[in-house]
Design an enzyme around this catalytic site. Structure first.
Site, PDB file in Angstrom:
ATOM      1  N   THR A 156       1.019  -0.716   0.166  1.00 19.71           N
ATOM      2  CA  THR A 156      -0.097   0.032  -0.447  1.00 19.71           C
ATOM      3  C   THR A 156       0.682   1.022   0.261  1.00 19.71           C
ATOM      4  OG1 THR A 156      -1.730  -1.390   0.842  1.00 19.71           O
ATOM      5  CG2 THR A 156      -1.823   1.453   0.904  1.00 19.71           C
ATOM      6  N   TRP A 159       2.355   1.746  -3.147  1.00 19.09           N
ATOM      7  CA  TRP A 159       1.472   2.180  -4.652  1.00 19.09           C
ATOM      8  C   TRP A 159       1.361   3.293  -4.589  1.00 19.09           C
ATOM      9  CZ3 TRP A 159      -3.571   4.852  -4.619  1.00 19.09           C
ATOM     10  CH2 TRP A 159      -3.806   4.184  -5.782  1.00 19.09           C
ATOM     11  N   HIS A 160       1.127   4.605  -3.745  1.00 15.48           N
ATOM     12  CA  HIS A 160       1.117   5.622  -3.254  1.00 15.48           C
ATOM     13  C   HIS A 160       2.035   6.664  -3.537  1.00 15.48           C
ATOM     14  CE1 HIS A 160      -2.333   4.357  -0.291  1.00 15.48           C
ATOM     15  NE2 HIS A 160      -2.473   5.621  -1.125  1.00 15.48           N
ATOM     16  N   GLY A 161       3.655   5.493  -3.614  1.00 11.91           N
ATOM     17  CA  GLY A 161       5.015   6.210  -4.000  1.00 11.91           C
ATOM     18  C   GLY A 161       5.672   5.243  -3.427  1.00 11.91           C
TER      19      GLY A 161
END
Lengths: 302, 447
Positions: free
Chosen positions: B300, B303-305
């Protein structure tokens, strides 16, 4: 009619869109300001003007307007006189040259007790983080030369009344007037138009503050990233503007002061370390500008 | 093209929807697909080929898996290949900093693609027969750029047959207007505040200002994402689709567990269904559960950065979730006060970690948030007063609108005429802000 009840939003949207589009193409709507109320007032004002014209009223030149036209003619000749003074060769970093009765030297806090700083958000930064509480600051984010006469940015201490910088200079006398302005105006108009207004303002300051020296500060440069990526707000244009401003210095009562050497890197861009957005100095680096001001106080020798 | 732009609102929407509504039901998917291509190409035409390739690969894999119903081993291989392909493309663009040209919507369409093949494999859905149908689902412009991450099964029926009534259009427009308002009037303003604080330099801000900044990023991220999700849902409604909700007043949550059931729901559900549960979920003992959680949260975060702070952010939540699962949640559920205090610290701090990529800067900021010595010299505190003057009201509105109040009010009043009037005003106010920023960028040269 029952559609209004079933789908009020849709109907209102279509109806209001038609009005807005009509007004927009009629030239009434130009979001010239980021203040919604001002914008609405402007729009209504334009509509009222149009209605008056159409109802056959001739707009006579009022007496006021006629007087203003005469005044600006006089000013035009006045400016020519001021520019008769010696001009020094224009380098990128204008050296601060002073005439015999003045010298450049290190000064202390007391020097700035009768000083006023006029400017935009960069000057606001100096106010917020320079810890120069003895000086006066007339500055605001977004400030530009056109606001000198009608932008009410100064708050009178006791009454809370808001006045323009011109009015403030009528009410208070200073010995040093610092002015750093010009970057916000780069987004509109021409250099010539800007210099016309700038010269007007400098002349007015001279009238209002006869005992003061006026220190025209060069516009602070922007960072490399900003300069390289922006067609308008870049250091080539800033340098041009600064050169024009420097021409107004007579080195007797009007001086040109460039603090850029203190804050730029070897390429002449605002040092990336000193700024986050390439436009404003970070709070902890405002000290550099302050130190430069203290190191280069213009002091009468007589 | 972004939703909050003049070209989208006043050119794309009227032109596209006119064609869409006039068109007979049979041709609507095609019109939608064409419109979605135009929408995408406008923003990022160079990436279009690779995105089309991804869509085609996925459609093909879906069909193949569907047709290999009996040979289960081969099916697994095809599923594996499909996932490897998508994850590979994703990582290539994300990690490869040289290729800073990441296709628009990569993170979202990758996840939607994986959900499709997985669902076909699991037998939850039948693979889409027609390529046009599949491509329409894949490229559907409302959800393409930023979600909601929509499973194929959720819109499958509507893809084949949908009825669009004026009431639906009305509903969709209203939701769009609300989302637009949230984005432009709150998120963007909070973004400006955050930018101003960064300009000052973190080392120079007072403790109250540091907290105001943390609140600002929390509100900005929420209203930006929620705003965009609502705009997507509104547009979907206008097209005849019911896209899933992404947020359910997450800031009213009393624990991190609850928070992630209400924040970016389509994402957390995706991780639950396609990573957590396949790994065994919580059914294989405490140790395995914790490991599974760790995997989910590392992914997670990434996925964001791709910078370290995102990993820290993900792992931070992993730690809190594990603690909550073990004993903390019971303690929190006992008192409301404890819940509120807990989340009051967790939410802003987590968003600060999320927003600051440089480790040194992050450390400085967190220091500023807990530097009580700020209060000893009252003269330092003027900075928060200065920013509250310009942004205080917007922040307050943002906080109020984060509660359950607005949706309760909306549900009660949405049929009223007055609601429509208020929303219209909100809409035009948002448009005004967009216009004054767009048409006169020099106006926003607010130096």
């Amino acid at each position: 009619m029952r559609y209004i009840k079933k789908c009020p939003f849709l109907i209102l949207l279509i109806w209001t869109s038609a009005i807005v589009v009509a007004l927009h193409y009629g030239g009434y709507m130009n979001p010239d300001t980021d203040n919604v109320l001002e914008f609405l007032r402007d729009t209504v004002g334009k509509m009222q003007e149009n209605v008056k014209e159409h109802s056959g009223q001739n707009i006579q030149l009022s007496e006021e307007t006629e007087n203003m036209l005469v005044e600006s003619e006089e000013e035009a000749t006045g400016i020519a006189d001021a520019q008769m003074q010696d001009e020094l060769p224009q380098e990128e970093y204008e050296e601060i040259v002073v005439k015999p009765q003045y010298e450049l030297r290190m000064v202390d806090d007391a020097y700035f007790e009768d000083a006023v700083f006029i400017g935009d958000s960069r000057t606001v930064g100096l106010y917020q983080y320079g810890n120069m509480t003895q000086a006066t600051f007339y500055a605001e984010t977004g400030y530009n030369i056109y606001k000198f006469f009608d932008g009410k940015i100064v708050t009178v201490p006791d009454s809370g009344e808001k006045i323009t910088v011109e009015e403030a200079l009528m009410r208070n006398q200073y010995k040093k007037v610092y002015l750093m302005i010009g970057i916000n105006e780069m987004g509109r108009g021409t250099l010539e138009g800007f210099m016309e207004e700038y010269t007007k303002v400098v002349k007015r300051i001279k009238e209002l503050q006869p005992d003061a020296i006026i220190i025209l500060e060069a516009i602070m440069k922007v960072g490399k990233e900003k300069s390289d990526s922006d067609d308008i707000f870049n250091n080539v244009n800033i340098t041009k503007r600064n050169a024009a401003i420097a021409e107004l210095a007579d080195n007797e009562s009007i001086f040109y002061f460039d603090m850029n050497p203190a804050v730029v890197d070897e390429d002449g861009n605002l040092n990336a370390e000193y700024s986050f957005d390439g436009i404003h100095l970070k709070a902890q680096y405002v000290q550099i500008w302050k130190d430069y001001l203290y190191a280069n106080g213009i002091v009468r020798t007589e | 093209m972004i939703f909050n732009s003049i070209e989208f609102i006043f050119y794309f929407i009227p032109i596209f929807f006119s064609i869409y509504y006039i068109c007979p039901a049979k041709g609507r998917n095609f019109v939608l697909l064409a419109g979605s291509f135009v929408f995408y190409a406008w923003g990022d035409i160079y990436s279009l080929p690779i995105v089309v390739l991804s869509a085609f690969v996925n459609y093909s894999f879906g069909s193949i898996i569907e047709h290999r119903k009996e040979r289960s081993a081969m099916r697994k291989v095809w599923l594996f290949l499909a996932v490897i392909f998508h994850v590979g493309v994703f990582c290539m663009f994300r990690m490869g900093n040289i290729l800073s040209i990441m296709p628009l919507g990569l993170s979202f369409y990758t996840f939607q693609a994986i959900s499709y093949v997985a669902d076909v494999y699991l037998g939850k859905i039948h693979a889409e027969q027609s390529p046009i149908g599949y491509f329409t689902y894949f490229f559907m412009f409302p959800k393409f750029v930023s979600g909601p991450i929509t499973r194929y099964g959720e819109i499958q029926t509507a893809l084949e047959h949908r009825k669009i009534s004026p009431l639906q259009v009305e509903e969709g427009l209203k939701i769009f207007a609300i989302g637009l308002g949230g984005k432009v009037l709150i998120a963007d303003q909070m973004g400006k505040l955050w930018n101003a604080i960064q300009t000052v330099g973190f080392e120079s801000i007072s403790m109250p200002l540091a907290w105001l900044g943390a609140i600002a990023v929390s509100l900005q991220i929420y209203f930006d994402f929620q705003g965009y999700s609502l705009m997507a849902i509104g547009l979907g409604r206008m097209l005849g689709f019911k896209l899933p909700q992404n947020f359910r007043q997450p800031y009213t949550s009393g624990s991190v567990t609850e928070f992630w059931r209400n924040w970016h729901m389509t994402l957390s559900l995706w991780f639950r269904d396609y990573v957590y549960i396949p790994l065994g979920g919580s059914k294989k003992g405490v140790f395995r559960t914790i490991c599974n959680l760790l995997v989910v949260w590392v992914l997670t975060g990434l996925w964001h950065g791709t910078t370290g702070n995102f990993l820290l952010w993900g792992i931070g939540f992993f730690i809190l979730l594990t603690l909550e699962k073990l004993f903390l949640k019971k303690a929190l559920d006992a008192t409301i006060l404890l819940k509120r205090v807990y989340m009051f610290f967790v939410i802003p701090i987590s968003w600060i970690v999320f927003s600051i990529t440089d480790a040194g800067e992050l450390y400085t900021y967190l220091q500023r948030m807990f530097d009580v010595t700020s209060f000893y010299d009252m003269a330092n505190l003027w900075d928060v007063v200065y920013y509250l003057k310009d942004y205080g009201w917007t922040a307050l509105f943002g906080l109020v609108l984060s509660t359950t109040l607005p949706s309760k009010v909306y549900e009660k009043c949405k049929k009223h005429f007055v609601t429509a009037v208020i929303l219209i005003l909100l809409f035009w106010l948002s448009v005004y802000y967009i216009m004054s920023a767009e048409s006169n960028p020099f106006l926003y040269s607010h130096f």
